[in-house]
Design a protein around this motif. Structure first.
Motif, short mmCIF file in Angstrom:
data_model
loop_
_atom_site.label_atom_id
_atom_site.label_comp_id
_atom_site.label_asym_id
_atom_site.label_seq_id
_atom_site.Cartn_x
_atom_site.Cartn_y
_atom_site.Cartn_z
N ASP A 45 41.77 32.34 39.18
CA ASP A 45 41.79 33.37 38.14
C ASP A 45 40.39 33.78 37.71
O ASP A 45 40.13 34.96 37.44
N THR A 46 39.48 32.82 37.66
CA THR A 46 38.08 33.14 37.30
C THR A 46 37.46 34.03 38.36
O THR A 46 36.82 35.04 38.03
N LEU A 47 37.63 33.66 39.63
CA LEU A 47 37.08 34.50 40.70
C LEU A 47 37.71 35.89 40.67
O LEU A 47 37.00 36.90 40.83
N LEU A 48 39.00 35.94 40.46
CA LEU A 48 39.68 37.23 40.39
C LEU A 48 39.09 38.08 39.26
O LEU A 48 38.87 39.28 39.42
N GLY A 49 38.80 37.45 38.14
CA GLY A 49 38.17 38.15 37.02
C GLY A 49 36.78 38.68 37.35
O GLY A 49 36.31 39.63 36.75
N LEU A 50 36.13 38.04 38.32
CA LEU A 50 34.82 38.50 38.79
C LEU A 50 34.95 39.57 39.88
O LEU A 50 33.95 40.04 40.42
N GLY A 51 36.19 39.94 40.22
CA GLY A 51 36.42 40.95 41.25
C GLY A 51 36.25 40.40 42.65
O GLY A 51 35.86 41.13 43.56
#
Length: 131
Positions: A45-51
């Motif tokens: 989820d963190t990586l996804l939030g970073l695009g």
């Protein structure tokens, strides 16, 4: 930073030869990488939030010693190299006595979730390769 997790070889991971099936080593390495991401605050989820999401594009795996049911193994993961859109992690599967049962270099590419095309490695991830 290096991370490590400990596992115990389960009966379902053993093949007809009485040792860990070669495909299970790939699972063990993935568990180690997932732990590496989480320990660095880089869960999905963190990586996804970073695009960004990461995908494995190459796995170079060397089998050194057989592992058997009930053995305690440690999967060690550490940064190996950083490119513009890719990075590599070095991993080892160690037996209880420290003997290396398998070692691998896994190359991953960072992609944008929407376009599914490569993108630069986000700074919060890249930072773990320079410290």
């Amino acid at each position: 930073m290096e991370t490590s997790i400990e596992i115990v070889v389960r009966p379902t991971e053993i093949d007809v030869n009485g040792h860990v099936n070669n495909g299970k080593y790939v699972d063990y390495l993935e568990w180690g990488r997932e732990d590496w991401y989480e320990q660095h605050g880089l869960d999905y989820d963190t990586l996804l939030g970073l695009g960004a999401i990461t995908v494995t594009v190459n796995l170079n795996l060397n089998f050194r010693k057989e592992c058997r049911q009930g053995e305690r193994l440690t999967i060690v993961t550490r940064p190996e190299r950083l490119g513009r859109t890719s990075f590599a992690l070095r991993q080892e599967i160690r037996k209880a006595d420290g003997t290396i049962a398998a070692d691998a270099v896994v190359t991953l590419v960072t992609i944008a979730p929407e376009s599914r095309t490569s993108r630069p490695v986000p700074a919060p991830l890249a930072d773990h390769f320079t410290s």
